[in-house]
Design an enzyme around this catalytic site. Structure first.
Site, mmCIF file in Angstrom:
data_model
loop_
_atom_site.group_PDB
_atom_site.id
_atom_site.type_symbol
_atom_site.label_atom_id
_atom_site.label_comp_id
_atom_site.label_asym_id
_atom_site.label_seq_id
_atom_site.Cartn_x
_atom_site.Cartn_y
_atom_site.Cartn_z
ATOM 1 N N GLU A 1 -48.663 -19.477 13.180
ATOM 2 C CA GLU A 1 -47.884 -20.428 12.385
ATOM 3 C C GLU A 1 -47.142 -19.707 11.261
ATOM 4 O O GLU A 1 -47.562 -18.640 10.817
ATOM 5 C CB GLU A 1 -48.833 -21.467 11.747
ATOM 6 C CG GLU A 1 -48.760 -22.845 12.360
ATOM 7 C CD GLU A 1 -47.451 -23.593 12.143
ATOM 8 O OE1 GLU A 1 -46.362 -22.982 12.165
ATOM 9 O OE2 GLU A 1 -47.508 -24.813 11.955
ATOM 10 N N PHE B 1 -41.805 -25.427 -2.241
ATOM 11 C CA PHE B 1 -41.164 -25.376 -0.934
ATOM 12 C C PHE B 1 -40.494 -24.014 -0.769
ATOM 13 O O PHE B 1 -39.652 -23.633 -1.570
ATOM 14 C CB PHE B 1 -40.144 -26.502 -0.790
ATOM 15 C CG PHE B 1 -39.734 -26.704 0.640
ATOM 16 C CD1 PHE B 1 -40.483 -27.532 1.463
ATOM 17 C CD2 PHE B 1 -38.632 -26.045 1.167
ATOM 18 C CE1 PHE B 1 -40.133 -27.699 2.804
ATOM 19 C CE2 PHE B 1 -38.280 -26.207 2.506
ATOM 20 C CZ PHE B 1 -39.037 -27.046 3.318
ATOM 21 N N VAL B 2 -40.901 -23.299 0.259
ATOM 22 C CA VAL B 2 -40.399 -21.935 0.444
ATOM 23 C C VAL B 2 -39.467 -21.862 1.647
ATOM 24 O O VAL B 2 -39.527 -22.703 2.546
ATOM 25 C CB VAL B 2 -41.563 -20.942 0.631
ATOM 26 C CG1 VAL B 2 -42.474 -20.945 -0.582
ATOM 27 C CG2 VAL B 2 -42.361 -21.258 1.887
ATOM 28 N N ARG C 1 -33.536 -19.626 7.720
ATOM 29 C CA ARG C 1 -34.599 -19.095 8.585
ATOM 30 C C ARG C 1 -34.489 -17.585 8.785
ATOM 31 O O ARG C 1 -35.494 -16.903 8.961
ATOM 32 C CB ARG C 1 -34.533 -19.730 9.981
ATOM 33 C CG ARG C 1 -35.068 -21.133 10.067
ATOM 34 C CD ARG C 1 -35.233 -21.495 11.536
ATOM 35 N NE ARG C 1 -35.298 -22.923 11.761
ATOM 36 C CZ ARG C 1 -36.408 -23.659 11.648
ATOM 37 N NH1 ARG C 1 -37.533 -23.094 11.298
ATOM 38 N NH2 ARG C 1 -36.385 -24.950 11.887
ATOM 39 N N ASP D 1 -49.470 -26.374 5.815
ATOM 40 C CA ASP D 1 -49.183 -27.190 4.634
ATOM 41 C C ASP D 1 -50.231 -28.307 4.560
ATOM 42 O O ASP D 1 -51.341 -28.075 4.090
ATOM 43 C CB ASP D 1 -47.748 -27.712 4.796
ATOM 44 C CG ASP D 1 -47.217 -28.451 3.593
ATOM 45 O OD1 ASP D 1 -47.531 -28.060 2.467
ATOM 46 O OD2 ASP D 1 -46.461 -29.424 3.784
HETATM 47 P P1 IMP Z 1 -48.179 -29.399 8.196
HETATM 48 O O1 IMP Z 1 -48.412 -30.143 9.458
HETATM 49 O O2 IMP Z 1 -47.993 -30.309 7.021
HETATM 50 O O3 IMP Z 1 -49.220 -28.346 7.908
HETATM 51 O O4 IMP Z 1 -46.759 -28.724 8.335
HETATM 52 C C1 IMP Z 1 -46.543 -27.458 8.781
HETATM 53 C C2 IMP Z 1 -45.074 -27.262 9.072
HETATM 54 O O5 IMP Z 1 -44.237 -27.855 8.049
HETATM 55 C C3 IMP Z 1 -44.737 -25.770 9.046
HETATM 56 O O6 IMP Z 1 -44.900 -25.191 10.302
HETATM 57 C C4 IMP Z 1 -43.297 -25.782 8.581
HETATM 58 O O7 IMP Z 1 -42.444 -25.956 9.680
HETATM 59 C C5 IMP Z 1 -43.192 -27.003 7.685
HETATM 60 N N1 IMP Z 1 -43.350 -26.622 6.266
HETATM 61 C C6 IMP Z 1 -44.384 -26.917 5.443
HETATM 62 N N2 IMP Z 1 -44.204 -26.414 4.204
HETATM 63 C C7 IMP Z 1 -43.008 -25.765 4.252
HETATM 64 C C8 IMP Z 1 -42.256 -25.008 3.270
HETATM 65 O O8 IMP Z 1 -42.635 -24.803 2.098
HETATM 66 N N3 IMP Z 1 -41.058 -24.500 3.704
HETATM 67 C C9 IMP Z 1 -40.600 -24.668 4.967
HETATM 68 N N4 IMP Z 1 -41.274 -25.359 5.903
HETATM 69 C C10 IMP Z 1 -42.473 -25.904 5.547
#
Ligand code: IMP
Length: 179
Positions: free
Chosen positions: A99, A152-153, A165, A103
């Site tokens: 991954e 947010f990165v 990207r 998040d």
């Molecule tokens: P989760 O299901 O909330 O853990 O989301 C994970 C996905 O959200 C990651 O694979 C990213 O595609 C996107 N994501 C979460 N935080 C960020 C961020 O800070 N920047 C860019 N994409 C993020």
């Protein structure tokens, strides 16, 4: 570079990401020396990290891709749709999920369950970044590149509205760009 002026700060340089990938690769090589894992990368954000990481794993690893999307308009945790499934049969295999960032953990949690349900022998997680402060499901990555705070990165695979990207580093955008 083209987007340098959009950055508020750079969190991890290309050199730091490569060095950390080498450490993770060495650890993965040691942990899986009896049985090479199938790396499963989630599209699209994990592609640059996958490309770096595999060069530091000294085993006969193979890799495949999955693309998943959250169902919109549902409140239930981890309800995802598989947009692109694996081409490889995973029965009995040891899977290492790759991954870009964990998040809330909902995506990876559901993917782990799906892969175990399909007969994987084991499923572990390697992520470039971990944002533990945002977690809503109880899941931990087995290998973490770096921890980040609640910001947010972008870059190194991660996007903001599909932009940034391709940057060779991870950074935070200037506040006005997130509006
Ligand atoms: P989760 O299901 O909330 O853990 O989301 C994970 C996905 O959200 C990651 O694979 C990213 O595609 C996107 N994501 C979460 N935080 C960020 C961020 O800070 N920047 C860019 N994409 C993020």
């Amino acid at each position: 570079m083209i987007f340098d002026q959009d950055m508020k700060k750079i969190l991890f340089t290309r050199e730091e990401i490569i060095a950390r990938s080498a450490e993770l690769g060495a650890q993965i090589t040691e942990d899986y020396k009896e049985n090479a894992p199938l790396l499963v990368a989630l599209l699209r954000g994990s592609v640059p990290f996958l490309a770096e990481l595999i060069q530091h794993i000294d085993l006969d690893v193979q890799y495949d891709f999955m693309d998943v999307k959250s169902y919109e308009g549902t409140e239930s945790i981890g309800d995802i749709k598989i947009v692109k499934d694996l081409d490889t049969s995973i029965k009995g295999l040891d899977i290492l999920l790759v991954e870009d960032i964990v998040d809330t953990g909902k995506t990876i949690n559901t993917v782990v369950k799906t892969l175990l349900h399909k007969g994987a022998n084991s499923v572990k997680i390697v992520t470039l970044l971990d944002k533990p402060s945002r977690r809503v499901v109880d899941i931990k990555a087995d290998y973490v590149g770096f921890e980040v705070g609640n910001e947010f990165v972008v870059g190194y695979g991660m996007d903001f509205n599909q932009k940034y990207r391709a940057l060779p580093y991870v950074g935070v955008l200037k506040d006005e760009l997130y509006e």
